[in-house]
Design a protein around this motif. Structure first.
Motif, PDB file in Angstrom:
ATOM      1  N   VAL A 277       0.822  -1.203   0.000  1.00 37.80           N
ATOM      2  CA  VAL A 277       0.000   0.000   0.000  1.00 37.80           C
ATOM      3  C   VAL A 277       0.863   1.263   0.000  1.00 37.80           C
ATOM      4  O   VAL A 277       0.475   2.297  -0.531  1.00 37.80           O
ATOM      5  N   VAL A 278       2.066   1.132   0.584  1.00 37.40           N
ATOM      6  CA  VAL A 278       2.975   2.272   0.680  1.00 37.40           C
ATOM      7  C   VAL A 278       3.258   2.869  -0.708  1.00 37.40           C
ATOM      8  O   VAL A 278       3.247   4.081  -0.898  1.00 37.40           O
ATOM      9  N   HIS A 279       3.478   2.002  -1.688  1.00 38.50           N
ATOM     10  CA  HIS A 279       3.707   2.488  -3.061  1.00 38.50           C
ATOM     11  C   HIS A 279       2.503   3.280  -3.574  1.00 38.50           C
ATOM     12  O   HIS A 279       2.656   4.280  -4.255  1.00 38.50           O
ATOM     13  N   ILE A 280       1.327   2.775  -3.230  1.00 42.21           N
ATOM     14  CA  ILE A 280       0.115   3.424  -3.735  1.00 42.21           C
ATOM     15  C   ILE A 280      -0.099   4.770  -3.063  1.00 42.21           C
ATOM     16  O   ILE A 280      -0.465   5.742  -3.719  1.00 42.21           O
ATOM     17  N   ILE A 281       0.151   4.828  -1.763  1.00 45.79           N
ATOM     18  CA  ILE A 281       0.004   6.103  -1.057  1.00 45.79           C
ATOM     19  C   ILE A 281       0.921   7.131  -1.702  1.00 45.79           C
ATOM     20  O   ILE A 281       0.522   8.257  -1.992  1.00 45.79           O
ATOM     21  N   GLN A 282       2.148   6.710  -1.970  1.00 48.88           N
ATOM     22  CA  GLN A 282       3.129   7.610  -2.564  1.00 48.88           C
ATOM     23  C   GLN A 282       2.673   8.026  -3.961  1.00 48.88           C
ATOM     24  O   GLN A 282       2.691   9.207  -4.310  1.00 48.88           O
ATOM     25  N   GLU A 283       2.257   7.053  -4.751  1.00 52.11           N
ATOM     26  CA  GLU A 283       1.823   7.353  -6.123  1.00 52.11           C
ATOM     27  C   GLU A 283       0.611   8.263  -6.162  1.00 52.11           C
ATOM     28  O   GLU A 283       0.570   9.236  -6.894  1.00 52.11           O
ATOM     29  N   GLU A 284      -0.395   7.913  -5.354  1.00 51.75           N
ATOM     30  CA  GLU A 284      -1.648   8.671  -5.406  1.00 51.75           C
ATOM     31  C   GLU A 284      -1.435  10.102  -4.913  1.00 51.75           C
ATOM     32  O   GLU A 284      -1.987  11.040  -5.459  1.00 51.75           O
ATOM     33  N   ALA A 285      -0.613  10.252  -3.859  1.00 49.41           N
ATOM     34  CA  ALA A 285      -0.384  11.597  -3.335  1.00 49.41           C
ATOM     35  C   ALA A 285       0.465  12.414  -4.311  1.00 49.41           C
ATOM     36  O   ALA A 285       0.259  13.605  -4.482  1.00 49.41           O
ATOM     37  N   THR A 360      -5.100  28.286  -3.997  1.00 45.14           N
ATOM     38  CA  THR A 360      -6.341  27.814  -3.379  1.00 45.14           C
ATOM     39  C   THR A 360      -6.731  26.440  -3.929  1.00 45.14           C
ATOM     40  O   THR A 360      -7.165  25.557  -3.191  1.00 45.14           O
ATOM     41  N   MET A 361      -6.540  26.279  -5.242  1.00 45.09           N
ATOM     42  CA  MET A 361      -6.895  25.009  -5.875  1.00 45.09           C
ATOM     43  C   MET A 361      -6.046  23.864  -5.324  1.00 45.09           C
ATOM     44  O   MET A 361      -6.555  22.772  -5.047  1.00 45.09           O
ATOM     45  N   ALA A 362      -4.735  24.099  -5.152  1.00 45.27           N
ATOM     46  CA  ALA A 362      -3.860  23.043  -4.638  1.00 45.27           C
ATOM     47  C   ALA A 362      -4.301  22.621  -3.232  1.00 45.27           C
ATOM     48  O   ALA A 362      -4.370  21.428  -2.917  1.00 45.27           O
ATOM     49  N   VAL A 363      -4.629  23.607  -2.400  1.00 48.86           N
ATOM     50  CA  VAL A 363      -5.070  23.305  -1.036  1.00 48.86           C
ATOM     51  C   VAL A 363      -6.382  22.510  -1.066  1.00 48.86           C
ATOM     52  O   VAL A 363      -6.544  21.517  -0.351  1.00 48.86           O
TER      53      VAL A 363
ATOM     54  N   ALA B 285       4.771  13.412  -0.248  1.00 46.92           N
ATOM     55  CA  ALA B 285       4.409  13.316  -1.667  1.00 46.92           C
ATOM     56  C   ALA B 285       3.355  14.358  -2.018  1.00 46.92           C
ATOM     57  O   ALA B 285       3.364  14.918  -3.107  1.00 46.92           O
ATOM     58  N   GLY B 286       2.443  14.634  -1.074  1.00 50.80           N
ATOM     59  CA  GLY B 286       1.391  15.596  -1.349  1.00 50.80           C
ATOM     60  C   GLY B 286       1.853  17.038  -1.212  1.00 50.80           C
ATOM     61  O   GLY B 286       1.243  17.958  -1.748  1.00 50.80           O
ATOM     62  N   GLU B 287       2.966  17.209  -0.488  1.00 52.63           N
ATOM     63  CA  GLU B 287       3.489  18.532  -0.193  1.00 52.63           C
ATOM     64  C   GLU B 287       3.973  19.255  -1.438  1.00 52.63           C
ATOM     65  O   GLU B 287       3.862  20.478  -1.541  1.00 52.63           O
ATOM     66  N   SER B 293       2.846  25.452  -5.843  1.00 49.02           N
ATOM     67  CA  SER B 293       1.854  26.504  -6.037  1.00 49.02           C
ATOM     68  C   SER B 293       2.063  27.631  -5.027  1.00 49.02           C
ATOM     69  O   SER B 293       1.356  28.626  -5.069  1.00 49.02           O
ATOM     70  N   GLY B 294       3.004  27.451  -4.119  1.00 46.04           N
ATOM     71  CA  GLY B 294       3.261  28.487  -3.127  1.00 46.04           C
ATOM     72  C   GLY B 294       2.169  28.602  -2.087  1.00 46.04           C
ATOM     73  O   GLY B 294       1.880  29.674  -1.581  1.00 46.04           O
ATOM     74  N   ALA B 295       1.549  27.482  -1.750  1.00 47.58           N
ATOM     75  CA  ALA B 295       0.439  27.521  -0.798  1.00 47.58           C
ATOM     76  C   ALA B 295       0.882  27.194   0.624  1.00 47.58           C
ATOM     77  O   ALA B 295       0.062  26.848   1.467  1.00 47.58           O
ATOM     78  N   GLY B 296       2.170  27.252   0.911  1.00 50.36           N
ATOM     79  CA  GLY B 296       2.651  27.002   2.271  1.00 50.36           C
ATOM     80  C   GLY B 296       2.328  25.594   2.726  1.00 50.36           C
ATOM     81  O   GLY B 296       2.490  24.648   1.967  1.00 50.36           O
ATOM     82  N   GLU B 297       1.838  25.463   3.960  1.00 48.03           N
ATOM     83  CA  GLU B 297       1.500  24.132   4.459  1.00 48.03           C
ATOM     84  C   GLU B 297       0.197  23.635   3.855  1.00 48.03           C
ATOM     85  O   GLU B 297      -0.092  22.453   3.848  1.00 48.03           O
ATOM     86  N   GLY B 298      -0.606  24.576   3.387  1.00 45.44           N
ATOM     87  CA  GLY B 298      -1.798  24.204   2.642  1.00 45.44           C
ATOM     88  C   GLY B 298      -2.785  23.368   3.410  1.00 45.44           C
ATOM     89  O   GLY B 298      -3.452  22.509   2.844  1.00 45.44           O
ATOM     90  N   ASP B 299      -2.898  23.594   4.701  1.00 42.29           N
ATOM     91  CA  ASP B 299      -3.821  22.798   5.501  1.00 42.29           C
ATOM     92  C   ASP B 299      -5.092  23.616   5.724  1.00 42.29           C
ATOM     93  O   ASP B 299      -5.024  24.786   6.103  1.00 42.29           O
TER      94      ASP B 299
END
Lengths: 477, 477
Positions: A277-285, A360-363, B285-287, B293-299
């Protein structure tokens, strides 16, 4: 996995214990193969010195041998494979990048592929076979032992990227009336059971899981205790058709090490372990960033033509949105011709707005992907983004407004660009949160399509508001 | 973790076994708390019906209780905490979003925090305490039992985001002369050992790890066999000062379930388990998408002012690069005033180029983050991206060139925009791969700064090439 792992490695492999993994000469401080090492191996392959190449590669971990193939230029991979063929075992294939593996597998005949697949747990064997062309796939399946064949065929019958593809069928399930002692005896006596497990599952007479038991609990419990008194009854069961991204989220949320997979009737059909699952978490994120930018799978080992196809589609879509913006500008050609400075300033309004929208979109996309943003906090999140946009907008508008007013000695121009900037950053904030939310509501992937729409909004509205205000305010007569 | 887990849950908790986790009424199909459920709980809290709120929340998994707090508006969280205080245990805090936890912890007095921290493994306790203000931290440490206090103080002595913060000190280490039977007896007799382990470590007399042994191997081996004959000698050792991102990459690459952490002298000081690493893999990976995008921690739980501070910095930087582009345009004001259509068309060249650059940049940043792109394949990757850019450039240039030539009945204008588009997509491809690579070489984080530079290149060069060609080609006289 064989029982070899129960024995210490042969003397040649022995290491001094205070050191981790392969010899220091092959890996750099970041655990990547050194370029000198890669070229040393490839030089020996080129010189026909297979012995020398093998001597270098032999101490490596399978994951590092897989990396070696990825770092080798495509045209030299098959020669490398031929030179170190006995080191190129099933574990190495399991660790390899999909594209590189496909390329190597293509060069093997079906019997060789079947031999590799037969040595692997179901999930890894399926990963190797699922991407082959149908004819080759059938040939490999025919060459497999009947058990392996049945297991892999069943796995292939589940949808791609589902739990059914991901699970291994090798697991330990015991009846609820057994004691801890019964379990220990069973495990010790049956040599052909898998060694790759971290929990055992307790099942009822219908083979439905009724509990799970971490190995540490079994180890710490006297033999006479019933297994049903040690097991945990609440466990996370994974339906066999669940999407792999959903599986990854469950593992993460509930900190699972392994989980039982059940069919539609609730019967135990397989097990998923966290290392898969670790690979998938990394890939999906990591995937969201590639999707948002329209870079397709974004793998540097992907063939050039495949990358071209996925990326150019996106650029053409982007061309379409750029044309909308161009059309809006063309409506104001009269205004621009009277004050050409507007043409130089307008990309600032559109560009900074685009950037604010992307933030905003990335967040929002990340919060949706991690299940942090749900219906319960949608309105709160929208209000929050509007507040941030308001603060950003006022700050940036003040800076650009004062700057332009001073540089061009034109207060009215400064006021127009400040107002347009504030408006566009607010529009960007709204678009950045509402567009991904709407796509999610429509069951579309917010990461894939959001950025086209957000950019279209910030570009078009940026030009429209700025040029429109310039024209309507009497700045340009 | 207490020994409670060795026993079946009390009757009230019992479940039908064919069903996973909390009752169906609280979770939706995607395993998120239903909005109706959240509001039902909050209504009861508001009415002062703590009993009713507790009855609803009690069946939930700690991870879901943590989610409940995240989904509750900030101003109602403390009332919720007061109503269900006995369900708000250490496990719930361990699962909670950092911002939400900080907010709740602030409301507790040091003794209450110490009580919670004392129940947790070191890593989780450190996660709760590390973000507190120094005074509060000292007060909590004073209130802890001496062992716990020493363990947490030591953990806090390691740098943030290192293995030392991430590891738990609770682990099983045995001497190499023991047999499997000795290990089993030791585990059964010592009730206060951790239950949260998946491997045991074998150490020499200097407490240096010399091997690791998965629990499944111990379970499958007769009591009389020496542990040193069962253990695996090669193991991945994690230095206590290793960065957590590096730790996550090792876990992923070598498919680890747990790993020994060693100090500078090679002594075993702790253990990291995969469930703690899964969060980091996901975060790291999500960071990248948030950084790019320059959204900082984005939380979405971050306070508005913190989000504003990190994002506005980026927008101001972006304003700077936009000014460079505006300056370039202003050099061509004479050209534009003679043919205002150029002003409408120029954002197309810059915009599509920017998109092409973002695609290449996203692919490069991901390949660097996953250690797929190293010195060995740098040139190959650059050549690959140039080829993709060439194909993309020719395609998009042809579409826009023909389109513009037809719409404006001006072949020369079509030729100019096609040439500019091709050039800018090539520049974008080069910038998209070279800028992240250069930042990585300079030990800067390629995800943080790349997009400012790439956008500056594609905007400035897009305007320069298009307007320059329009002016130099004699299109505008």
């Amino acid at each position: 996995m064989s029982l070899d792992e129960l024995n210490p490695p042969p003397p040649g492999h022995e290491q001094d214990g205070s050191d981790a993994g392969p010899p220091e000469t092959s890996l750099d401080a970041d655990d990547r193969l050194k370029p000198e090492f890669v070229s040393a191996v490839l030089e020996r392959v080129e010189e026909g010195d297979s012995e020398g190449a093998r001597a270098l590669v032999e101490p490596l971990h399978p994951a590092d041998i897989a990396d070696l193939f990825e770092l080798t230029p495509a045209e030299e991979r098959r020669a490398l494979a031929a030179a170190i063929s006995d080191l190129l075992d099933a574990d190495v294939f399991a660790e390899m990048n999909d594209w590189v593996r496909e390329d190597l597998i293509d060069a093997l005949d079906p019997h060789e592929v079947a031999e590799i697949a037969g040595e692997l747990d179901t999930d890894d064997a399926v990963a190797i076979i699922e991407d082959m062309e149908e004819d080759d796939q059938r040939a490999v399946l025919r060459a497999l032992a009947p058990d392996d064949r049945a297991a892999i065929e069943e796995a292939l019958s589940y949808g791609e990227e589902t739990a059914g593809r991901l699970m291994q069928r090798e697991l330990i399930a015991v009846p609820e009336h057994w004691t801890v002692g019964d379990v220990l005896d069973y495990l010790r006596r049956n040599e052909d059971l898998t060694t790759d497990f971290w929990e055992i599952f307790v099942v009822d007479t219908g083979h439905k899981p009724i509990g799970a038991c971490a190995l540490s609990w079994i180890l710490r419990t006297p033999r006479s205790i019933a297994i049903s008194d040690v097991m945990k009854r609440e466990q996370t069961l994974i339906p066999v058709d669940m999407d792999q991204e959903e599986v990854a989220l469950r593992f993460q949320k509930y900190a699972l090490i392994s989980a039982a997979v059940v069919d539609g009737a609730g019967r135990l059909v397989g097990m998923i372990t966290v290392d898969d699952v670790v690979h998938i978490i990394q890939e999906e994120a990591g995937e969201d960033i590639l999707k948002l930018s329209g870079a397709g799978e974004g793998d540097i080992n992907e063939p050039v033509l495949d990358s071209y196809k996925s990326r150019v589609r996106w650029l053409i879509a982007n061309l379409g949105t750029a044309l909308v913006a161009a059309t809006i500008i063309s409506l104001f050609e009269g205004t621009i011709s009277k004050m050409v400075t507007l043409a130089a300033l307008m990309p600032i309004v559109a560009g900074v707005g685009g950037n604010a929208g992307t933030q905003t979109m990335a967040v929002t996309v990340r919060a949706l992907a991690t299940n942090q943003l749900t219906q319960s906090n949608t309105w709160r999140t929208i209000r929050r983004e509007i507040r941030v946009a308001m603060l950003n907008g006022v700050t940036v508008a003040a800076v650009i407004g004062v700057g332009v007013a001073l540089v061009f000695s034109n207060h009215q121009l400064g006021a127009v660009i400040a107002a347009a900037m504030l408006a566009n950053i607010l529009i960007a904030g709204l678009a950045g949160v509402l567009i991904p939310l709407t796509l999610e509501k429509l069951d579309a992937d917010p990461a894939v399509a959001s950025s086209v729409f957000v950019t279209m909004m910030t570009d078009s509205m940026g030009f429209l508001v700025f040029l429109g205000l310039a024209s309507a305010s009497g700045l340009v007569r």
